[in-house]
Write a protein that holds these residues in place. Structure first.
Motif, PDB file in Angstrom:
ATOM      1  N   THR A  57       0.815  -1.216   0.000  1.00 43.26           N
ATOM      2  CA  THR A  57       0.000   0.000   0.000  1.00 43.26           C
ATOM      3  C   THR A  57       0.850   1.268   0.000  1.00 43.26           C
ATOM      4  N   SER A  58       2.142   1.146   0.334  1.00 42.64           N
ATOM      5  CA  SER A  58       2.976   2.349   0.398  1.00 42.64           C
ATOM      6  C   SER A  58       3.440   2.809  -0.978  1.00 42.64           C
ATOM      7  N   ASN A  59       3.610   1.866  -1.909  1.00 40.18           N
ATOM      8  CA  ASN A  59       4.114   2.253  -3.235  1.00 40.18           C
ATOM      9  C   ASN A  59       3.366   1.572  -4.388  1.00 40.18           C
ATOM     10  N   SER A  60       2.252   0.904  -4.067  1.00 40.88           N
ATOM     11  CA  SER A  60       1.401   0.232  -5.065  1.00 40.88           C
ATOM     12  C   SER A  60       2.109  -0.889  -5.818  1.00 40.88           C
ATOM     13  N   ASN A  61       3.189  -1.382  -5.251  1.00 39.52           N
ATOM     14  CA  ASN A  61       3.905  -2.495  -5.854  1.00 39.52           C
ATOM     15  C   ASN A  61       3.105  -3.785  -5.713  1.00 39.52           C
ATOM     16  N   ILE A  62       3.066  -4.582  -6.772  1.00 42.29           N
ATOM     17  CA  ILE A  62       2.344  -5.854  -6.748  1.00 42.29           C
ATOM     18  C   ILE A  62       3.333  -6.992  -6.930  1.00 42.29           C
ATOM     19  N   ARG A  63       3.270  -7.951  -6.017  1.00 46.58           N
ATOM     20  CA  ARG A  63       4.066  -9.170  -6.186  1.00 46.58           C
ATOM     21  C   ARG A  63       3.096 -10.313  -6.419  1.00 46.58           C
ATOM     22  N   ASP A  65       4.186 -13.645  -7.750  1.00 49.24           N
ATOM     23  CA  ASP A  65       4.859 -14.895  -8.137  1.00 49.24           C
ATOM     24  C   ASP A  65       4.559 -16.004  -7.137  1.00 49.24           C
ATOM     25  N   TYR A  66       3.267 -16.230  -6.906  1.00 57.35           N
ATOM     26  CA  TYR A  66       2.850 -17.264  -5.947  1.00 57.35           C
ATOM     27  C   TYR A  66       2.204 -18.456  -6.650  1.00 57.35           C
ATOM     28  N   ASN A  67       2.454 -18.580  -7.931  1.00 58.40           N
ATOM     29  CA  ASN A  67       1.980 -19.743  -8.704  1.00 58.40           C
ATOM     30  C   ASN A  67       0.466 -19.848  -8.776  1.00 58.40           C
ATOM     31  N   HIS A  68      -0.227 -18.734  -8.643  1.00 59.46           N
ATOM     32  CA  HIS A  68      -1.671 -18.800  -8.873  1.00 59.46           C
ATOM     33  C   HIS A  68      -1.906 -18.960 -10.369  1.00 59.46           C
ATOM     34  N   PRO A  69      -2.747 -19.929 -10.764  1.00 65.11           N
ATOM     35  CA  PRO A  69      -2.902 -20.204 -12.201  1.00 65.11           C
ATOM     36  C   PRO A  69      -3.461 -19.034 -12.998  1.00 65.11           C
ATOM     37  N   GLN A  70      -4.162 -18.113 -12.354  1.00 64.36           N
ATOM     38  CA  GLN A  70      -4.742 -16.980 -13.081  1.00 64.36           C
ATOM     39  C   GLN A  70      -4.098 -15.655 -12.680  1.00 64.36           C
ATOM     40  N   LYS A  71      -2.872 -15.706 -12.179  1.00 61.54           N
ATOM     41  CA  LYS A  71      -2.282 -14.526 -11.544  1.00 61.54           C
ATOM     42  C   LYS A  71      -2.296 -13.292 -12.443  1.00 61.54           C
ATOM     43  N   ASP A  72      -2.171 -13.471 -13.750  1.00 58.35           N
ATOM     44  CA  ASP A  72      -2.080 -12.312 -14.636  1.00 58.35           C
ATOM     45  C   ASP A  72      -3.426 -11.648 -14.889  1.00 58.35           C
ATOM     46  N   ASP A  73      -4.504 -12.246 -14.402  1.00 54.50           N
ATOM     47  CA  ASP A  73      -5.833 -11.659 -14.594  1.00 54.50           C
ATOM     48  C   ASP A  73      -6.143 -10.592 -13.550  1.00 54.50           C
ATOM     49  N   PHE A  74      -5.324 -10.486 -12.505  1.00 56.31           N
ATOM     50  CA  PHE A  74      -5.648  -9.631 -11.369  1.00 56.31           C
ATOM     51  C   PHE A  74      -4.746  -8.407 -11.296  1.00 56.31           C
ATOM     52  N   SER A  75      -5.324  -7.305 -10.842  1.00 53.80           N
ATOM     53  CA  SER A  75      -4.519  -6.140 -10.501  1.00 53.80           C
ATOM     54  C   SER A  75      -5.013  -5.609  -9.159  1.00 53.80           C
ATOM     55  N   ALA A  76      -4.246  -4.728  -8.561  1.00 53.18           N
ATOM     56  CA  ALA A  76      -4.623  -4.155  -7.273  1.00 53.18           C
ATOM     57  C   ALA A  76      -4.234  -2.693  -7.256  1.00 53.18           C
ATOM     58  N   SER A  77      -4.953  -1.911  -6.457  1.00 48.70           N
ATOM     59  CA  SER A  77      -4.641  -0.484  -6.360  1.00 48.70           C
ATOM     60  C   SER A  77      -5.130   0.048  -5.019  1.00 48.70           C
ATOM     61  N   ASN A  78      -4.594   1.199  -4.643  1.00 47.11           N
ATOM     62  CA  ASN A  78      -5.043   1.880  -3.433  1.00 47.11           C
ATOM     63  C   ASN A  78      -6.374   2.567  -3.691  1.00 47.11           C
ATOM     64  N   THR A  79      -7.199   2.635  -2.650  1.00 47.96           N
ATOM     65  CA  THR A  79      -8.433   3.404  -2.703  1.00 47.96           C
ATOM     66  C   THR A  79      -8.426   4.372  -1.528  1.00 47.96           C
ATOM     67  N   GLN A  80      -9.476   5.163  -1.418  1.00 49.71           N
ATOM     68  CA  GLN A  80      -9.523   6.192  -0.399  1.00 49.71           C
ATOM     69  C   GLN A  80      -9.379   5.616   1.013  1.00 49.71           C
ATOM     70  N   ASN A  81     -10.009   4.473   1.258  1.00 55.37           N
ATOM     71  CA  ASN A  81      -9.981   3.943   2.622  1.00 55.37           C
ATOM     72  C   ASN A  81      -9.337   2.562   2.704  1.00 55.37           C
ATOM     73  N   GLY A  82      -8.558   2.194   1.701  1.00 53.42           N
ATOM     74  CA  GLY A  82      -7.919   0.881   1.721  1.00 53.42           C
ATOM     75  C   GLY A  82      -7.357   0.544   0.358  1.00 53.42           C
ATOM     76  N   CYS A  83      -7.705  -0.646  -0.118  1.00 49.28           N
ATOM     77  CA  CYS A  83      -7.241  -1.028  -1.448  1.00 49.28           C
ATOM     78  C   CYS A  83      -8.285  -1.914  -2.090  1.00 49.28           C
ATOM     79  N   GLU A  84      -8.074  -2.230  -3.353  1.00 54.15           N
ATOM     80  CA  GLU A  84      -9.020  -3.091  -4.049  1.00 54.15           C
ATOM     81  C   GLU A  84      -8.291  -4.030  -4.986  1.00 54.15           C
ATOM     82  N   LEU A  85      -8.954  -5.138  -5.243  1.00 58.05           N
ATOM     83  CA  LEU A  85      -8.497  -6.136  -6.205  1.00 58.05           C
ATOM     84  C   LEU A  85      -9.416  -6.050  -7.404  1.00 58.05           C
ATOM     85  N   LYS A  86      -8.850  -6.097  -8.599  1.00 55.31           N
ATOM     86  CA  LYS A  86      -9.688  -5.960  -9.799  1.00 55.31           C
ATOM     87  C   LYS A  86      -9.379  -7.063 -10.794  1.00 55.31           C
TER      88      LYS A  86
END
Length: 135
Positions: A57-63, A65-86
């Protein structure tokens, strides 16, 4: 003074999307986490928790490499009161419950059915059902 367990906030929602649409899951209360990392998990009915990504949450960096089969379908970002997965384009295989969690040391209250272990705070979830696109 008793230490409170971190309670991350997710709207307890069931969402329905057609294939190809986008969906976002929110996670609030991350300012109470011990550190900047928020972890997103996917849980399908017959499977165990699968780690999708770690979001800083400090720099919006996404890691992811946890071998999730659909890992490239997901992104994440900060929101006003937390964060979200998209997920930009949902597929039938994305039908699942999604959980955010974060690390917090110290005493925890173990009345949460979604807790992974003593210190990884896990909250309630948001579920998405994906239906086939209209013909």
């Amino acid at each position: 003074l008793a230490a409170m367990a971190t309670q991350l906030i997710q709207d307890h929602l069931t969402l329905t999307r057609r294939e190809g649409q986008s969906v976002s899951f929110s996670c609030g209360g991350t300012d109470q986490c011990g550190g900047d990392y928020v972890y997103w998990y996917q849980k399908k009915e017959t499977e165990t928790f699968k780690l999708i990504l770690r979001f800083d949450t400090s720099n919006s960096n996404i890691r992811n490499d946890y071998n999730h089969p659909q890992k490239d379908d997901f992104s994440a970002s900060n929101t006003q009161n937390g964060c979200e997965l998209k997920i930009n384009q949902v597929m039938l295989s994305h039908s699942a419950s999604y959980y955010c969690s974060c690390w917090k040391s110290g005493p925890t209250v173990r009345n949460d059915p979604c807790s992974l272990n003593k210190n990884l705070q896990m909250n309630r979830c948001q579920t998405v059902f994906v239906t086939e696109r209209e013909q």
